[in-house]
Design a protein around this motif. Sequence first.
Motif, short mmCIF file in Angstrom:
data_model
loop_
_atom_site.label_atom_id
_atom_site.label_comp_id
_atom_site.label_asym_id
_atom_site.label_seq_id
_atom_site.Cartn_x
_atom_site.Cartn_y
_atom_site.Cartn_z
N PRO A 30 2.27 -16.68 7.07
CA PRO A 30 2.77 -15.35 6.70
C PRO A 30 4.17 -15.09 7.27
O PRO A 30 5.04 -14.57 6.58
CB PRO A 30 1.74 -14.41 7.30
N TYR A 37 1.87 -14.98 13.28
CA TYR A 37 1.35 -15.32 11.94
C TYR A 37 1.54 -16.78 11.56
O TYR A 37 2.16 -17.10 10.54
CB TYR A 37 2.03 -14.45 10.88
N TRP A 41 -3.58 -17.06 6.16
CA TRP A 41 -4.33 -15.81 5.93
C TRP A 41 -4.74 -15.75 4.46
O TRP A 41 -3.99 -16.15 3.58
CB TRP A 41 -3.46 -14.60 6.25
N TRP A 43 -5.58 -13.24 1.92
CA TRP A 43 -4.93 -12.58 0.76
C TRP A 43 -3.45 -12.86 0.73
O TRP A 43 -2.83 -12.87 -0.33
CB TRP A 43 -5.34 -11.13 0.59
N ASP A 44 -2.84 -13.15 1.89
CA ASP A 44 -1.42 -13.54 1.89
C ASP A 44 -1.22 -14.76 1.00
O ASP A 44 -0.31 -14.79 0.17
CB ASP A 44 -0.96 -13.92 3.31
N GLN A 109 -11.40 -11.29 3.85
CA GLN A 109 -10.32 -10.36 3.47
C GLN A 109 -10.42 -10.09 1.96
O GLN A 109 -11.25 -10.73 1.30
CB GLN A 109 -8.96 -11.02 3.81
N GLY A 165 -7.83 -5.76 5.09
CA GLY A 165 -6.41 -6.09 4.99
C GLY A 165 -5.55 -4.95 5.52
O GLY A 165 -4.39 -5.13 5.84
N TYR A 343 2.79 0.53 11.82
CA TYR A 343 1.87 -0.41 11.18
C TYR A 343 0.64 0.23 10.53
O TYR A 343 -0.25 0.72 11.23
CB TYR A 343 1.45 -1.35 12.33
N TRP A 344 0.61 0.24 9.21
CA TRP A 344 -0.49 0.74 8.38
C TRP A 344 -0.75 2.23 8.50
O TRP A 344 -1.77 2.72 8.03
CB TRP A 344 -1.81 -0.02 8.64
N TRP A 349 3.88 -1.46 1.66
CA TRP A 349 3.56 -2.89 1.75
C TRP A 349 3.70 -3.45 0.33
O TRP A 349 3.02 -2.98 -0.60
CB TRP A 349 2.11 -3.08 2.26
N GLU A 387 7.89 -7.28 6.62
CA GLU A 387 6.43 -7.27 6.47
C GLU A 387 5.98 -5.96 5.83
O GLU A 387 5.11 -5.94 4.96
CB GLU A 387 5.77 -7.45 7.85
N GLN A 408 8.84 -12.02 5.85
CA GLN A 408 7.39 -12.15 5.67
C GLN A 408 7.14 -12.76 4.30
O GLN A 408 7.62 -12.25 3.27
CB GLN A 408 6.74 -10.76 5.78
C1 GLC Z 1 -1.70 -8.18 9.16
C2 GLC Z 1 -2.12 -7.39 7.92
C3 GLC Z 1 -3.02 -8.24 7.05
C4 GLC Z 1 -2.31 -9.55 6.72
C5 GLC Z 1 -1.87 -10.27 8.00
C6 GLC Z 1 -1.00 -11.49 7.73
O1 GLC Z 1 -2.79 -8.46 9.97
O2 GLC Z 1 -2.74 -6.20 8.28
O3 GLC Z 1 -3.37 -7.56 5.89
O4 GLC Z 1 -3.13 -10.36 5.97
O5 GLC Z 1 -1.10 -9.40 8.79
O6 GLC Z 1 0.15 -11.13 7.02
#
Ligand code: GLC
Length: 431
Positions: A30, A37, A41, A43-44, A109, A165, A343-344, A349, A387, A408
């Motif tokens: 990522p 990272y 991961w 879903w990445d 995820q 996620g 963050y979130w 995103w 990111e 990212q």
């Molecule tokens: C953070 C995000 C997550 C993502 C990961 C790698 O943990 O919250 O959704 O998959 O980073 O980018």
Amino acid sequence: MWIERCACVLGKNLPEQNVLEKLHYRYTCPAREKGTYLPQWLWDSCFHAIVYRWFDPDMAWEELQSLLMHQFEEGPDTGMVPHMSHLAENGALSAQQLFQNKNSSTITQPPLISIAALAVHKKAPNKNILAKLYPKLLAYHDWFDRRRDDDHDGLAAIIHPWESGWDASQRWDSLMGLHACTKEELFELEQKRKNLVSILAAHKYDAKTLAHVPEGFYAEPADFNAIRAADLMALAEIAGELGKIAESRELEMRAKAVQQAVHDKMISFKDGELFVHDLLGASEEKSAVDHAGKFVLLFCQCLSASEAESISLQLFRSADCYATPFRVPSTSRFDALFNPKEYWRGNVWLPVNWLIWRGLLSYGYKEKAHTILEDSISLVQNSGFCEFFDPITGKAGEKYGQSCPRNQSWSTIVLDMVLDSEQIIEGKADE
Ligand code: GLC
């Protein structure tokens, strides 16, 4: 220009040579910046594959095959695809300790792998690889039904915020028992997320049990389930491609059942306005937290035309919760705990923008989708492939006061939006 820029970001995020040598297939970190990272991961990598398909389909296929290397093959969680993998190759000791596992994490995820595989196949058809992936993708969805739908209502539960996620989102504050505001509280919330892993292990990752354990976590998120419905639909199409007609029909029916469940249990109307709810805990309490995951319902096409109209209006009305200079903030700007930087807690995103953009297109809202594309482009042009972004200033977001990575990998998803939009204009889009 976009291809070169995105290829450069992804190329720089390939693992170090000594890690690559240990891998069966290549994947993309990522973000290698600051040493964060490094593992893979879930879903990445799906988003990475969707980007690679435009200029390096071999890499797109490898990314997906790598993702399934550590799919669980024994025990009650057979079929589960972990959200982090290749821990050993990266010497990711703290993650290995946290999950008490050598190769991967023990949670999942958002399931986008079939969606990504189908998208890659449409650009670079490869039935051999697709046929190899198919039983694994099927096992993954069977796992959801077996282990994450204990009440058999068609909706999958998550047992840790990381599975959504949306790690630190306000969506999970009430279940985590902390409505965090200050830096210290946000830090404490992270600590709670880490502690939660041992609680999951103590209860053998059994969702049914965890739903009733006071210190456990159990939620049925709206967007996660919408994504799952779309993923099942993609898997149905993959089965069709492979000539498995009966299986394809069955998968389509499973996808429709999830769509229906999202529709019937997760939306409500008040004063003609559509609301979307995550369901929290065993009692399935309808969460009132307003977050951008609601727009992801468009992605699985579970809404009627008038419902889609109501929700897409909420995205664009100037006085509304999401009318920030750059869309789409993860949380309503009127939420008491909205924080555009952190963050979130209210940032943009780009992968979430992609899901919303695709959803808008699937309902024929071309102009609205274009607005999301334009905002996404401006963010990258002004601040790089961050990111996540502050929706007010458009600058890089922060985690506890530290700027997020600026290269990212998944923020290159803007490439898919740009190139697909060009094809739509030319009338050649494949999805
Ligand atoms: C953070 C995000 C997550 C993502 C990961 C790698 O943990 O919250 O959704 O998959 O980073 O980018």
